[in-house]
Design a protein around this motif. Sequence first.
Motif, PDB file in Angstrom:
ATOM      1  N   TRP A 143       0.853  -1.126   0.022  1.00 28.23           N
ATOM      2  CA  TRP A 143       0.100  -0.204  -0.052  1.00 28.23           C
ATOM      3  C   TRP A 143       0.959   1.283  -0.028  1.00 28.23           C
ATOM      4  O   TRP A 143       0.566   2.324  -0.822  1.00 28.23           O
ATOM      5  N   SER A 144       1.943   1.306   0.883  1.00 27.52           N
ATOM      6  CA  SER A 144       2.718   2.410   0.512  1.00 27.52           C
ATOM      7  C   SER A 144       3.480   2.803  -0.858  1.00 27.52           C
ATOM      8  O   SER A 144       3.833   3.820  -1.165  1.00 27.52           O
ATOM      9  N   LYS A 145       3.661   1.605  -1.466  1.00 23.58           N
ATOM     10  CA  LYS A 145       4.128   1.644  -2.969  1.00 23.58           C
ATOM     11  C   LYS A 145       3.143   2.058  -4.144  1.00 23.58           C
ATOM     12  O   LYS A 145       3.444   2.394  -5.304  1.00 23.58           O
ATOM     13  N   ALA A 146       1.633   1.613  -3.738  1.00 26.66           N
ATOM     14  CA  ALA A 146       0.678   1.752  -4.620  1.00 26.66           C
ATOM     15  C   ALA A 146       0.532   3.072  -5.259  1.00 26.66           C
ATOM     16  O   ALA A 146      -0.036   2.989  -6.471  1.00 26.66           O
ATOM     17  N   PHE A 147       0.774   4.351  -4.653  1.00 25.01           N
ATOM     18  CA  PHE A 147       0.357   5.529  -4.897  1.00 25.01           C
ATOM     19  C   PHE A 147       1.657   6.076  -5.810  1.00 25.01           C
ATOM     20  O   PHE A 147       1.689   7.248  -5.903  1.00 25.01           O
ATOM     21  N   ILE A 148       2.787   5.505  -5.684  1.00 28.38           N
ATOM     22  CA  ILE A 148       3.922   6.111  -6.215  1.00 28.38           C
ATOM     23  C   ILE A 148       3.942   5.837  -7.851  1.00 28.38           C
ATOM     24  O   ILE A 148       4.460   4.826  -8.356  1.00 28.38           O
ATOM     25  N   MET A 149       3.638   6.867  -8.749  1.00 31.09           N
ATOM     26  CA  MET A 149       3.382   7.004 -10.017  1.00 31.09           C
ATOM     27  C   MET A 149       3.607   8.349 -10.716  1.00 31.09           C
ATOM     28  O   MET A 149       3.192   8.798 -11.516  1.00 31.09           O
ATOM     29  N   ARG A 178      -7.931  -1.097   4.178  1.00 34.71           N
ATOM     30  CA  ARG A 178      -7.063  -0.065   4.254  1.00 34.71           C
ATOM     31  C   ARG A 178      -7.189   0.665   2.770  1.00 34.71           C
ATOM     32  O   ARG A 178      -7.010   1.875   2.780  1.00 34.71           O
ATOM     33  N   ALA A 179      -7.654   0.365   1.511  1.00 36.23           N
ATOM     34  CA  ALA A 179      -7.838   0.962   0.417  1.00 36.23           C
ATOM     35  C   ALA A 179      -8.957   1.713   0.594  1.00 36.23           C
ATOM     36  O   ALA A 179      -8.875   2.965   0.055  1.00 36.23           O
ATOM     37  N   GLY A 180      -9.895   1.431   1.233  1.00 39.91           N
ATOM     38  CA  GLY A 180     -11.392   2.281   1.541  1.00 39.91           C
ATOM     39  C   GLY A 180     -11.809   3.049   0.243  1.00 39.91           C
ATOM     40  O   GLY A 180     -11.992   2.474  -0.571  1.00 39.91           O
ATOM     41  N   PRO A 181     -11.677   4.416   0.340  1.00 40.21           N
ATOM     42  CA  PRO A 181     -12.087   5.330  -0.863  1.00 40.21           C
ATOM     43  C   PRO A 181     -11.181   5.233  -1.897  1.00 40.21           C
ATOM     44  O   PRO A 181     -11.545   5.814  -3.095  1.00 40.21           O
ATOM     45  N   HIS A 182      -9.919   4.509  -1.857  1.00 43.10           N
ATOM     46  CA  HIS A 182      -9.098   4.514  -2.733  1.00 43.10           C
ATOM     47  C   HIS A 182      -8.876   3.169  -3.424  1.00 43.10           C
ATOM     48  O   HIS A 182      -7.957   2.730  -3.888  1.00 43.10           O
ATOM     49  N   TRP A 183      -9.888   2.534  -3.413  1.00 44.07           N
ATOM     50  CA  TRP A 183     -10.163   0.988  -3.845  1.00 44.07           C
ATOM     51  C   TRP A 183      -9.837   1.078  -5.342  1.00 44.07           C
ATOM     52  O   TRP A 183      -9.365  -0.038  -5.942  1.00 44.07           O
ATOM     53  N   VAL A 185      -7.226   2.407  -6.938  1.00 44.68           N
ATOM     54  CA  VAL A 185      -5.769   2.218  -6.909  1.00 44.68           C
ATOM     55  C   VAL A 185      -5.556   0.986  -6.761  1.00 44.68           C
ATOM     56  O   VAL A 185      -4.644   0.482  -7.381  1.00 44.68           O
ATOM     57  N   LEU A 186      -6.103   0.164  -5.808  1.00 47.74           N
ATOM     58  CA  LEU A 186      -5.726  -1.299  -5.376  1.00 47.74           C
ATOM     59  C   LEU A 186      -6.383  -1.903  -6.775  1.00 47.74           C
ATOM     60  O   LEU A 186      -5.617  -2.892  -7.295  1.00 47.74           O
ATOM     61  N   LEU A 187      -7.537  -1.628  -7.249  1.00 43.59           N
ATOM     62  CA  LEU A 187      -7.891  -2.548  -8.434  1.00 43.59           C
ATOM     63  C   LEU A 187      -7.244  -2.144  -9.626  1.00 43.59           C
ATOM     64  O   LEU A 187      -6.799  -3.404 -10.351  1.00 43.59           O
ATOM     65  N   SER A 188      -6.344  -1.147  -9.829  1.00 45.08           N
ATOM     66  CA  SER A 188      -5.631  -1.070 -10.903  1.00 45.08           C
ATOM     67  C   SER A 188      -4.404  -1.647 -11.110  1.00 45.08           C
ATOM     68  O   SER A 188      -3.855  -2.432 -11.943  1.00 45.08           O
ATOM     69  N   HIS A 189      -3.910  -1.893  -9.585  1.00 45.57           N
ATOM     70  CA  HIS A 189      -2.416  -2.781  -9.586  1.00 45.57           C
ATOM     71  C   HIS A 189      -2.824  -4.192  -9.825  1.00 45.57           C
ATOM     72  O   HIS A 189      -2.189  -4.956 -10.401  1.00 45.57           O
ATOM     73  N   GLY A 232      -5.592  12.890  -8.822  1.00 42.39           N
ATOM     74  CA  GLY A 232      -4.151  12.706  -9.285  1.00 42.39           C
ATOM     75  C   GLY A 232      -2.859  13.293  -8.743  1.00 42.39           C
ATOM     76  O   GLY A 232      -2.068  12.484  -8.891  1.00 42.39           O
ATOM     77  N   THR A 233      -3.251  14.239  -7.859  1.00 43.64           N
ATOM     78  CA  THR A 233      -1.979  14.664  -7.136  1.00 43.64           C
ATOM     79  C   THR A 233      -1.664  13.676  -5.973  1.00 43.64           C
ATOM     80  O   THR A 233      -0.631  13.608  -5.374  1.00 43.64           O
ATOM     81  N   LEU A 234      -2.509  12.690  -5.644  1.00 45.16           N
ATOM     82  CA  LEU A 234      -2.466  11.784  -4.925  1.00 45.16           C
ATOM     83  C   LEU A 234      -1.349  10.528  -5.449  1.00 45.16           C
ATOM     84  O   LEU A 234      -0.750   9.817  -4.649  1.00 45.16           O
ATOM     85  N   LEU A 235      -1.199  10.649  -6.827  1.00 39.66           N
ATOM     86  CA  LEU A 235      -0.480   9.661  -7.440  1.00 39.66           C
ATOM     87  C   LEU A 235       0.845  10.490  -8.001  1.00 39.66           C
ATOM     88  O   LEU A 235       1.802   9.635  -7.945  1.00 39.66           O
ATOM     89  N   SER A 236       0.881  11.666  -8.413  1.00 41.23           N
ATOM     90  CA  SER A 236       2.148  12.400  -8.598  1.00 41.23           C
ATOM     91  C   SER A 236       1.986  13.707  -8.332  1.00 41.23           C
ATOM     92  O   SER A 236       0.912  14.382  -8.572  1.00 41.23           O
TER      93      SER A 236
END
Length: 277
Positions: A143-149, A178-183, A185-189, A232-236
């Motif tokens: 999860w700590s790496k999932a947002f690094i884009m 943990r994914a909660g409202p950011h699910w 991002v998890l689905l994309s991976h 998108g700012t949560l990813l980059s």
Amino acid sequence: MTSTAKTPLPPAACATALDPTAEPFYLQVLQALDAAGVPYVVGGAFALAGLTGVERPTKDLDLFVRRADFDRLDAVLGDAGLRSELTFPHWLGKVYKGAFFIDFIFASANGLNPVDDGWFERAGRATILGHPVRTMSAEDMLWSKAFIMERERYDGADVAHVLRGCGAALDWHHLMDRAGPHWRVLLSHLVLFGYVYPDERDRIPAWVMHELLRKLHDEMLAPPPASGRIQGTLLSREQYLADLRHGAGDARLKPAGTMSAEEIAAWTAAIGEPHEK
């Protein structure tokens, strides 16, 4: 058709390459923190090697700590003759000795995923330089790496390697919570994992995919939120600046996010600096 269950891949010994000239410094910090009772979890390349078998040289050591422990950590290391700094208060501190440094990470750089008690409860065990340490769990690593884009750094391959190495043993219920409202991002991976490793896509439990796809289906039937914010700012931090300049709201900004305008400005101003992770 019933998929064939796969066992977890065996992790490599935690022996990723550390700079031997920095080893006395690393050991000094680990021993000082343990003697003072300051809790930490080792992450980064060292933990990744233990979880996935993917080994690579690393220029530093990543220690994940609670933000509330930094002042005590700073005092402990100061007493040991070391210089530490609160580099970016919302997520990162450092300690230096000459050309060497260790990162103290409190949260993801987007302000999400703060280190809490659960990180220590889920942690594994390993040895660095003969010193016993706690190491980051697969769930927290993923999860700590999932947002690094970022344009210059994308950690999707690390996420895929964690899924491949640990998918059968992951606490998927915790990860979904943990994914909660950011699910998304998890689905994309998870979707990309099936593309990267088509023969091993059944390492992802079918119920996880069904649940996330159900969420996607339900969301498609609902109207968009009309919040005015982009996520998108949560990813980059860099690649969506044009959207912000054209009036979009920033999902990192309080109260929707966790960062202040001052923290966002400081993190944006540091784009391209050589000390950044």
